[in-house]
Design a protein around this motif. Structure first.
Motif, mmCIF file in Angstrom:
data_model
loop_
_atom_site.group_PDB
_atom_site.id
_atom_site.type_symbol
_atom_site.label_atom_id
_atom_site.label_comp_id
_atom_site.label_asym_id
_atom_site.label_seq_id
_atom_site.Cartn_x
_atom_site.Cartn_y
_atom_site.Cartn_z
ATOM 1 N N VAL A 72 0.834 -1.204 0.000
ATOM 2 C CA VAL A 72 0.000 0.000 0.000
ATOM 3 C C VAL A 72 0.866 1.251 0.000
ATOM 4 N N VAL A 73 1.822 1.300 0.914
ATOM 5 C CA VAL A 73 2.735 2.435 1.046
ATOM 6 C C VAL A 73 4.165 1.902 0.962
ATOM 7 N N SER A 99 -0.434 5.364 5.778
ATOM 8 C CA SER A 99 -0.660 6.345 4.730
ATOM 9 C C SER A 99 0.653 6.948 4.282
ATOM 10 N N LYS A 103 -1.096 12.363 1.034
ATOM 11 C CA LYS A 103 -1.757 11.691 -0.077
ATOM 12 C C LYS A 103 -2.855 10.787 0.480
ATOM 13 N N ASN A 104 -3.812 10.431 -0.373
ATOM 14 C CA ASN A 104 -4.796 9.447 0.076
ATOM 15 C C ASN A 104 -4.410 8.041 -0.390
ATOM 16 N N THR A 105 -3.108 7.820 -0.476
ATOM 17 C CA THR A 105 -2.541 6.480 -0.616
ATOM 18 C C THR A 105 -2.558 5.872 0.779
ATOM 19 N N SER A 106 -3.669 5.276 1.145
ATOM 20 C CA SER A 106 -3.914 4.950 2.550
ATOM 21 C C SER A 106 -4.713 3.666 2.698
ATOM 22 N N GLN A 133 -9.390 0.575 1.815
ATOM 23 C CA GLN A 133 -8.223 1.202 1.201
ATOM 24 C C GLN A 133 -8.664 2.301 0.258
ATOM 25 N N SER A 134 -7.913 3.408 0.230
ATOM 26 C CA SER A 134 -8.195 4.497 -0.712
ATOM 27 C C SER A 134 -7.047 4.644 -1.699
ATOM 28 N N TYR A 135 -7.404 5.073 -2.912
ATOM 29 C CA TYR A 135 -6.441 5.185 -3.996
ATOM 30 C C TYR A 135 -6.481 6.594 -4.591
ATOM 31 N N PRO A 136 -5.315 7.196 -4.845
ATOM 32 C CA PRO A 136 -5.290 8.491 -5.534
ATOM 33 C C PRO A 136 -5.904 8.373 -6.933
ATOM 34 N N ASN A 142 -10.213 9.675 2.108
ATOM 35 C CA ASN A 142 -8.919 9.205 2.594
ATOM 36 C C ASN A 142 -9.131 8.170 3.695
#
Length: 316
Positions: A72-73, A99, A103-106, A133-136, A142
Protein backbone atom coordinates in the motif's frame (compact mmCIF):
# COMPACT_ATOMS: atom_id res chain seq x y z
CA UNK A 1 3.71 25.74 57.92
CA UNK A 2 6.82 25.66 55.72
CA UNK A 3 6.54 21.89 55.25
CA UNK A 4 2.83 22.12 54.50
CA UNK A 5 3.59 24.70 51.82
CA UNK A 6 6.29 22.48 50.30
CA UNK A 7 3.91 19.51 50.32
CA UNK A 8 1.28 21.61 48.56
CA UNK A 9 3.80 22.61 45.89
CA UNK A 10 4.75 18.96 45.38
CA UNK A 11 1.10 17.95 45.03
CA UNK A 12 0.51 20.71 42.49
CA UNK A 13 3.64 19.67 40.60
CA UNK A 14 2.71 16.01 40.40
CA UNK A 15 -0.91 16.76 39.53
CA UNK A 16 0.06 19.16 36.75
CA UNK A 17 2.67 16.77 35.35
CA UNK A 18 0.85 13.50 35.90
CA UNK A 19 -0.52 13.39 32.36
CA UNK A 20 2.56 14.91 30.72
CA UNK A 21 3.22 12.11 28.25
CA UNK A 22 3.83 12.92 24.62
CA UNK A 23 1.07 11.48 22.41
CA UNK A 24 -0.80 12.06 19.16
CA UNK A 25 -4.32 10.77 18.47
CA UNK A 26 -5.00 9.07 21.83
CA UNK A 27 -7.71 6.47 22.44
CA UNK A 28 -8.54 4.69 25.69
CA UNK A 29 -10.05 1.51 27.01
CA UNK A 30 -10.26 -0.14 30.44
CA UNK A 31 -9.56 -3.79 31.16
CA UNK A 32 -10.26 -4.80 34.77
CA UNK A 33 -8.54 -2.11 36.89
CA UNK A 34 -6.17 -0.84 34.22
CA UNK A 35 -6.59 1.80 31.53
CA UNK A 36 -4.77 1.29 28.25
CA UNK A 37 -3.98 4.18 25.94
CA UNK A 38 -3.13 3.64 22.26
CA UNK A 39 -1.74 6.39 20.04
CA UNK A 40 0.15 7.16 16.86
CA UNK A 41 3.71 5.89 16.98
CA UNK A 42 6.17 3.28 15.87
CA UNK A 43 4.19 0.04 15.75
CA UNK A 44 1.37 1.88 17.62
CA UNK A 45 2.44 3.25 20.99
CA UNK A 46 0.76 1.93 24.15
CA UNK A 47 0.63 3.18 27.76
CA UNK A 48 -1.11 1.86 30.87
CA UNK A 49 -2.44 3.55 33.99
CA UNK A 50 -4.41 2.78 37.13
CA UNK A 51 -5.65 6.33 37.66
CA UNK A 52 -5.70 8.16 34.28
CA UNK A 53 -2.85 10.35 35.55
CA UNK A 54 0.31 8.31 35.87
CA UNK A 55 1.23 6.36 32.74
CA UNK A 56 3.65 3.53 32.07
CA UNK A 57 4.94 2.54 28.62
CA UNK A 58 3.82 -0.85 27.32
CA UNK A 59 5.09 -2.92 24.37
CA UNK A 60 4.17 -1.58 20.95
CA UNK A 61 1.45 -3.49 19.12
CA UNK A 62 3.67 -4.30 16.13
CA UNK A 63 7.39 -4.94 16.61
CA UNK A 64 7.58 -5.05 12.84
CA UNK A 65 5.20 -3.51 10.34
CA UNK A 66 2.37 -5.75 9.06
CA UNK A 67 3.46 -7.73 6.02
CA UNK A 68 0.81 -6.20 3.73
CA UNK A 69 1.75 -2.57 4.35
CA UNK A 70 4.51 -2.11 1.76
CA UNK A 71 2.08 -3.04 -1.01
CA UNK A 72 0.00 0.00 0.00
CA UNK A 73 2.73 2.43 1.05
CA UNK A 74 6.17 1.45 -0.34
CA UNK A 75 9.05 1.66 2.15
CA UNK A 76 6.67 2.28 5.05
CA UNK A 77 8.62 2.92 8.28
CA UNK A 78 6.17 1.31 10.75
CA UNK A 79 5.03 4.70 12.07
CA UNK A 80 1.33 3.82 12.36
CA UNK A 81 -1.36 6.48 12.74
CA UNK A 82 -4.57 7.07 14.61
CA UNK A 83 -5.59 3.77 16.23
CA UNK A 84 -9.08 3.00 17.54
CA UNK A 85 -9.65 0.40 20.29
CA UNK A 86 -12.87 -1.32 21.38
CA UNK A 87 -14.10 -4.60 22.89
CA UNK A 88 -16.64 -6.78 21.07
CA UNK A 89 -17.21 -10.48 20.48
CA UNK A 90 -15.09 -11.28 23.56
CA UNK A 91 -11.96 -9.71 22.12
CA UNK A 92 -10.32 -6.36 21.50
CA UNK A 93 -10.39 -4.79 18.04
CA UNK A 94 -7.68 -2.31 17.16
CA UNK A 95 -8.17 -0.39 13.91
CA UNK A 96 -5.20 1.59 12.62
CA UNK A 97 -4.04 3.69 9.66
CA UNK A 98 -1.15 3.55 7.23
CA UNK A 99 -0.66 6.34 4.73
CA UNK A 100 1.75 8.27 2.54
CA UNK A 101 1.82 11.71 4.14
CA UNK A 102 -0.24 14.28 2.26
CA UNK A 103 -1.76 11.69 -0.08
CA UNK A 104 -4.80 9.45 0.08
CA UNK A 105 -2.54 6.48 -0.62
CA UNK A 106 -3.91 4.95 2.55
CA UNK A 107 -5.46 1.93 4.22
CA UNK A 108 -7.16 1.01 7.47
CA UNK A 109 -6.20 -2.33 9.00
CA UNK A 110 -7.43 -4.20 12.06
CA UNK A 111 -5.81 -6.44 14.65
CA UNK A 112 -7.38 -8.40 17.52
CA UNK A 113 -6.30 -9.62 20.94
CA UNK A 114 -8.09 -11.41 23.77
CA UNK A 115 -6.31 -9.33 26.42
CA UNK A 116 -4.39 -6.06 26.68
CA UNK A 117 -2.21 -7.25 29.54
CA UNK A 118 1.19 -7.94 28.00
CA UNK A 119 2.04 -10.26 30.93
CA UNK A 120 -0.95 -12.51 30.27
CA UNK A 121 0.11 -15.77 28.52
CA UNK A 122 -2.82 -15.31 26.11
CA UNK A 123 -1.60 -11.88 25.00
CA UNK A 124 -1.04 -11.88 21.24
CA UNK A 125 -1.98 -9.39 18.56
CA UNK A 126 -3.39 -11.07 15.46
CA UNK A 127 -3.42 -8.86 12.38
CA UNK A 128 -6.29 -9.33 9.91
CA UNK A 129 -5.04 -6.96 7.24
CA UNK A 130 -6.91 -4.33 5.24
CA UNK A 131 -10.48 -3.33 6.04
CA UNK A 132 -10.67 -0.43 3.60
CA UNK A 133 -8.22 1.20 1.20
CA UNK A 134 -8.20 4.50 -0.71
CA UNK A 135 -6.44 5.18 -4.00
CA UNK A 136 -5.29 8.49 -5.53
CA UNK A 137 -7.18 9.54 -8.67
CA UNK A 138 -9.94 7.06 -7.82
CA UNK A 139 -11.30 8.04 -4.40
CA UNK A 140 -12.32 11.46 -3.12
CA UNK A 141 -11.85 10.30 0.45
CA UNK A 142 -8.92 9.21 2.59
CA UNK A 143 -8.85 5.85 4.43
CA UNK A 144 -7.34 6.97 7.74
CA UNK A 145 -8.57 7.93 11.23
CA UNK A 146 -10.97 5.00 11.82
CA UNK A 147 -13.59 4.83 14.57
CA UNK A 148 -15.92 1.90 15.22
CA UNK A 149 -19.45 2.41 16.53
CA UNK A 150 -22.11 -0.25 17.18
CA UNK A 151 -25.66 1.03 16.66
CA UNK A 152 -28.87 0.19 18.55
CA UNK A 153 -29.46 -2.76 16.22
CA UNK A 154 -26.02 -4.18 17.02
CA UNK A 155 -24.80 -3.30 13.52
CA UNK A 156 -21.15 -2.17 13.27
CA UNK A 157 -20.16 0.97 11.39
CA UNK A 158 -16.74 2.42 10.68
CA UNK A 159 -16.37 6.17 10.31
CA UNK A 160 -13.12 7.57 8.96
CA UNK A 161 -11.62 10.35 6.86
CA UNK A 162 -9.14 13.17 6.64
CA UNK A 163 -9.16 16.18 4.28
CA UNK A 164 -10.39 15.41 0.75
CA UNK A 165 -14.17 14.94 0.70
CA UNK A 166 -14.54 14.76 4.48
CA UNK A 167 -15.85 12.09 6.84
CA UNK A 168 -17.33 8.86 5.52
CA UNK A 169 -19.11 5.93 7.15
CA UNK A 170 -19.40 2.34 5.94
CA UNK A 171 -21.19 -0.68 7.38
CA UNK A 172 -19.07 -3.64 8.48
CA UNK A 173 -19.78 -7.36 8.70
CA UNK A 174 -20.62 -8.76 12.16
CA UNK A 175 -17.04 -10.09 12.49
CA UNK A 176 -15.89 -6.42 12.26
CA UNK A 177 -13.12 -7.40 9.86
CA UNK A 178 -14.54 -6.38 6.48
CA UNK A 179 -17.11 -4.23 4.68
CA UNK A 180 -20.66 -5.63 4.65
CA UNK A 181 -22.29 -6.57 1.35
CA UNK A 182 -24.18 -5.02 -0.29
CA UNK A 183 -22.16 -1.98 0.68
CA UNK A 184 -23.73 0.90 2.62
CA UNK A 185 -21.85 4.21 2.54
CA UNK A 186 -22.69 7.62 3.98
CA UNK A 187 -21.06 11.04 3.90
CA UNK A 188 -21.59 12.34 7.44
CA UNK A 189 -19.44 15.47 7.67
CA UNK A 190 -17.45 17.71 5.35
CA UNK A 191 -16.33 21.30 4.96
CA UNK A 192 -16.16 23.46 1.89
CA UNK A 193 -13.06 22.84 -0.20
CA UNK A 194 -11.80 20.02 2.02
CA UNK A 195 -8.93 19.14 -0.27
CA UNK A 196 -5.21 19.47 0.14
CA UNK A 197 -5.40 22.74 -1.77
CA UNK A 198 -7.91 24.07 0.78
CA UNK A 199 -6.18 23.39 4.07
CA UNK A 200 -8.02 26.14 5.93
CA UNK A 201 -11.16 24.02 5.62
CA UNK A 202 -9.62 20.76 6.85
CA UNK A 203 -11.68 18.15 8.70
CA UNK A 204 -10.60 14.75 10.04
CA UNK A 205 -10.51 12.35 12.99
CA UNK A 206 -14.16 11.35 13.52
CA UNK A 207 -15.25 9.85 16.82
CA UNK A 208 -18.86 8.88 17.59
CA UNK A 209 -20.06 8.71 21.19
CA UNK A 210 -23.55 7.43 22.05
CA UNK A 211 -25.26 9.25 24.92
CA UNK A 212 -28.61 10.81 25.89
CA UNK A 213 -30.41 9.12 23.00
CA UNK A 214 -28.05 10.71 20.45
CA UNK A 215 -24.97 9.81 18.48
CA UNK A 216 -22.47 12.65 18.98
CA UNK A 217 -19.99 13.08 16.15
CA UNK A 218 -16.71 14.74 17.12
CA UNK A 219 -14.34 15.90 14.39
CA UNK A 220 -11.12 17.88 14.32
CA UNK A 221 -10.91 21.01 12.19
CA UNK A 222 -7.98 22.86 10.67
CA UNK A 223 -4.28 22.05 11.08
CA UNK A 224 -2.53 19.66 13.43
CA UNK A 225 1.13 18.95 14.07
CA UNK A 226 2.62 22.45 13.80
CA UNK A 227 3.41 23.04 17.47
CA UNK A 228 2.49 26.57 18.55
CA UNK A 229 1.26 27.28 15.01
CA UNK A 230 -1.32 24.48 15.16
CA UNK A 231 -4.90 25.61 14.60
CA UNK A 232 -6.52 22.27 15.47
CA UNK A 233 -9.89 22.45 17.24
CA UNK A 234 -12.75 20.08 18.08
CA UNK A 235 -16.19 20.49 16.49
CA UNK A 236 -19.35 18.52 17.20
CA UNK A 237 -22.79 17.62 15.92
CA UNK A 238 -25.36 14.96 16.79
CA UNK A 239 -28.00 12.70 15.27
CA UNK A 240 -30.65 10.29 16.47
CA UNK A 241 -29.42 7.81 13.85
CA UNK A 242 -25.88 6.57 13.55
CA UNK A 243 -25.82 7.30 9.82
CA UNK A 244 -27.07 10.87 10.28
CA UNK A 245 -27.99 13.44 9.38
CA UNK A 246 -25.74 15.08 11.96
CA UNK A 247 -26.57 18.66 12.93
CA UNK A 248 -24.85 21.26 15.08
CA UNK A 249 -26.46 23.41 17.81
CA UNK A 250 -27.88 25.80 15.23
CA UNK A 251 -29.36 23.00 13.14
CA UNK A 252 -26.74 23.18 10.40
CA UNK A 253 -25.90 19.90 8.67
CA UNK A 254 -22.37 18.66 9.27
CA UNK A 255 -22.51 17.15 5.79
CA UNK A 256 -22.82 20.71 4.46
CA UNK A 257 -20.11 22.34 6.51
CA UNK A 258 -21.86 22.72 9.88
CA UNK A 259 -20.33 22.04 13.28
CA UNK A 260 -20.31 23.60 16.74
CA UNK A 261 -16.86 24.30 18.17
CA UNK A 262 -16.46 22.43 21.46
CA UNK A 263 -12.82 23.23 22.22
CA UNK A 264 -9.95 25.19 20.71
CA UNK A 265 -6.46 26.16 21.78
CA UNK A 266 -5.77 28.56 24.64
CA UNK A 267 -2.85 29.84 26.71
CA UNK A 268 -2.19 26.32 28.03
CA UNK A 269 -2.44 24.21 24.88
CA UNK A 270 -2.12 25.06 21.20
CA UNK A 271 -4.00 23.09 18.58
CA UNK A 272 -6.19 20.71 20.60
CA UNK A 273 -7.84 17.84 18.77
CA UNK A 274 -8.04 14.28 17.49
CA UNK A 275 -10.22 13.36 20.44
CA UNK A 276 -12.02 10.29 21.70
CA UNK A 277 -14.83 10.09 24.29
CA UNK A 278 -15.76 7.47 26.91
CA UNK A 279 -17.72 6.68 30.04
CA UNK A 280 -15.65 5.12 32.83
CA UNK A 281 -17.28 4.35 36.19
CA UNK A 282 -20.18 6.68 35.48
CA UNK A 283 -18.04 9.65 34.41
CA UNK A 284 -17.77 10.90 30.81
CA UNK A 285 -14.34 11.87 29.55
CA UNK A 286 -12.91 13.69 26.54
CA UNK A 287 -9.42 12.47 25.60
CA UNK A 288 -7.27 14.44 23.15
CA UNK A 289 -3.83 15.85 22.45
CA UNK A 290 -2.73 19.45 22.65
CA UNK A 291 0.58 21.22 22.18
CA UNK A 292 1.75 22.19 25.64
CA UNK A 293 2.59 25.90 25.87
CA UNK A 294 4.68 25.31 28.99
CA UNK A 295 6.73 22.44 27.58
CA UNK A 296 7.90 24.04 24.33
CA UNK A 297 4.94 22.87 22.29
CA UNK A 298 5.22 19.16 23.13
CA UNK A 299 2.18 17.17 22.04
CA UNK A 300 0.64 16.15 25.35
CA UNK A 301 -2.18 13.91 26.55
CA UNK A 302 -5.14 15.84 27.96
CA UNK A 303 -8.15 14.26 29.69
CA UNK A 304 -11.14 16.34 30.75
CA UNK A 305 -14.53 15.48 32.21
CA UNK A 306 -17.47 16.06 29.89
CA UNK A 307 -20.50 17.89 31.28
CA UNK A 308 -23.93 18.18 29.64
CA UNK A 309 -26.22 21.19 29.43
CA UNK A 310 -30.01 21.11 29.71
CA UNK A 311 -30.34 20.43 25.98
CA UNK A 312 -27.88 17.53 26.18
CA UNK A 313 -25.01 19.27 24.44
CA UNK A 314 -21.54 18.61 25.86
CA UNK A 315 -19.28 21.21 27.41
CA UNK A 316 -16.03 21.12 29.37
Amino acid sequence: MKYQFLLLLLLIFFESNAQSISVHDPVLIKEKDTYYLFCTGRGISVFSSKDLKNWNPEPAVFNEKPTWVDAVVPDFKNHIWAPDISFHNNQYYLYYSVSAFGKNTSAIGVATNVTLNANDPNYKWVDHGIVIQSYPNRDEWNAIDPNLIIDENNSPWLSFGSFWDGIKMVKLNPDLLSIAQPQEWYSIAKRKNTTLSGETAAIEAPFIFKKNGYYYLFTSWDLCCKGKDSTYKIAIGRSEKVTGPYKDKEGNLLSQGGGTILLKGDENYFGVGHNSAYTFDGVDYLVFHGYNAVENGKSTLVIKEIKWDSDFWPYL
